[in-house]
Enzyme design. Sequence first.
Site, PDB file in Angstrom:
ATOM      1  CG  ASN A   9      -1.666   0.903   1.288  1.00  0.00           C
ATOM      2  OD1 ASN A   9      -1.572   2.112   0.564  1.00  0.00           O
ATOM      3  ND2 ASN A   9      -2.387   1.302   2.702  1.00  0.00           N
ATOM      4  CE  LYS A  11      -0.139   3.166   4.777  1.00  0.00           C
ATOM      5  NZ  LYS A  11       0.295   3.153   5.911  1.00  0.00           N
ATOM      6  CG  HIS A  95      -5.669   1.806   5.516  1.00  0.00           C
ATOM      7  ND1 HIS A  95      -4.933   2.266   7.174  1.00  0.00           N
ATOM      8  CD2 HIS A  95      -5.010   0.509   5.379  1.00  0.00           C
ATOM      9  CE1 HIS A  95      -4.146   2.396   6.836  1.00  0.00           C
ATOM     10  NE2 HIS A  95      -3.727   1.477   5.639  1.00  0.00           N
ATOM     11  CD  GLU A  97      -2.735   5.588   6.884  1.00  0.00           C
ATOM     12  OE1 GLU A  97      -2.979   5.305   5.599  1.00  0.00           O
ATOM     13  OE2 GLU A  97      -2.169   5.166   7.857  1.00  0.00           O
ATOM     14  CD  GLU A 167      -3.647  -2.570   7.542  1.00  0.00           C
ATOM     15  OE1 GLU A 167      -1.876  -2.968   7.050  1.00  0.00           O
ATOM     16  OE2 GLU A 167      -3.935  -1.360   7.216  1.00  0.00           O
ATOM     17  N   GLY A 173       3.099   2.199  10.865  1.00  0.00           N
ATOM     18  CA  GLY A 173       3.474   2.968  10.721  1.00  0.00           C
ATOM     19  C   GLY A 173       4.538   3.354  12.293  1.00  0.00           C
ATOM     20  CB  SER A 213       5.638  -1.928  12.187  1.00  0.00           C
ATOM     21  OG  SER A 213       5.125  -0.919  12.219  1.00  0.00           O
TER      22      SER A 213
HETATM   23  P1  PGA Z   1       2.797   0.268   7.669  1.00  0.00           P
HETATM   24  O1  PGA Z   1       1.619   0.537   6.957  1.00  0.00           O
HETATM   25  O2  PGA Z   1       3.608  -0.985   6.831  1.00  0.00           O
HETATM   26  O3  PGA Z   1       3.811   1.522   6.710  1.00  0.00           O
HETATM   27  O4  PGA Z   1       2.711   0.094   8.936  1.00  0.00           O
HETATM   28  C1  PGA Z   1       0.729  -0.929   7.051  1.00  0.00           C
HETATM   29  C2  PGA Z   1      -0.775  -0.418   6.457  1.00  0.00           C
HETATM   30  O5  PGA Z   1      -1.316   1.155   6.794  1.00  0.00           O
HETATM   31  O6  PGA Z   1      -1.311  -0.790   5.551  1.00  0.00           O
END
Ligand code: PGA
Length: 252
Positions: A9, A11, A95, A97, A167, A173, A213
């Site tokens: 992803n 983003k 997601h 976010e 997740e 992140g 992560s």
């Molecule tokens: P990350 O993000 O690997 O940077 O933690 C995962 C995601 O949001 O799908």
Amino acid sequence: MATPLIAGNWKMHMTINQAASLVLKIRDAIKGVHDVEVVVAPPFTALHHINYLLAETPIQLCGQDVFWEKNGAYTGELSPEMLKDVGCHYVIIGHSERRQHFHETDENVNKKLLASLKEGLKPILCVGESLEQRESGKAISIIRKQVAEGLKNVSHGHMKDVVVAYEPIWAIGTGKTAKPEQAEDIHNGIRELLYDMFNLEAVKETRLIYGGSVKANNIDDIMAQPNIDGVLVGGASLSAEEFARIVRFEKT
Ligand code: PGA
């Protein structure tokens, strides 16, 4: 067992040129890999060009979001048909976010998911708890609710095309990964719920993937868990070398 799914992803990163260069490096770095489905989710602006570049490769395209209506006066939105048209096979839905910054609800997520399935797009339904919810012992109940509401009215026949991505918000992140056993525990809970909601046959190929992560240095431990069928990778998917190592995880 279902084919493992490794999804990147990207983003809100990458211009068209940067995206093109990254995807070509990924293509070269994963040559010869079999029995793993590899998916990338570039920003919408790069989808058309990347689709053209990926034409002769097994890498599949994924949208980062979608709207549930077919067309109409919805400024800024894209329909499932438009994502299919630009070459997407998958779409990320719900997601954290989007839930956090754009106030998406389980009801919105469910509408997006049903509209995508109808159009033949495979949804990656994201669910996850906050740190506060985990610390107060509510993780599994929150996730069960997100999964149950997200998958409401999905037909048994569509469940083979559904991917659920667990997740934990506190792991996205942040560099903090859920311990593989913690993730496995939640995946078991999701699997049990799927057995309650659908028949066994319908969900035997439904993949449960982990995100938060995921890096080259923890992928092998994550993929060693019996109920983890793949990963959704954010930050580490922006490096072709790191992402390729994740795709080439050690099979145990
Ligand atoms: P990350 O993000 O690997 O940077 O933690 C995962 C995601 O949001 O799908």
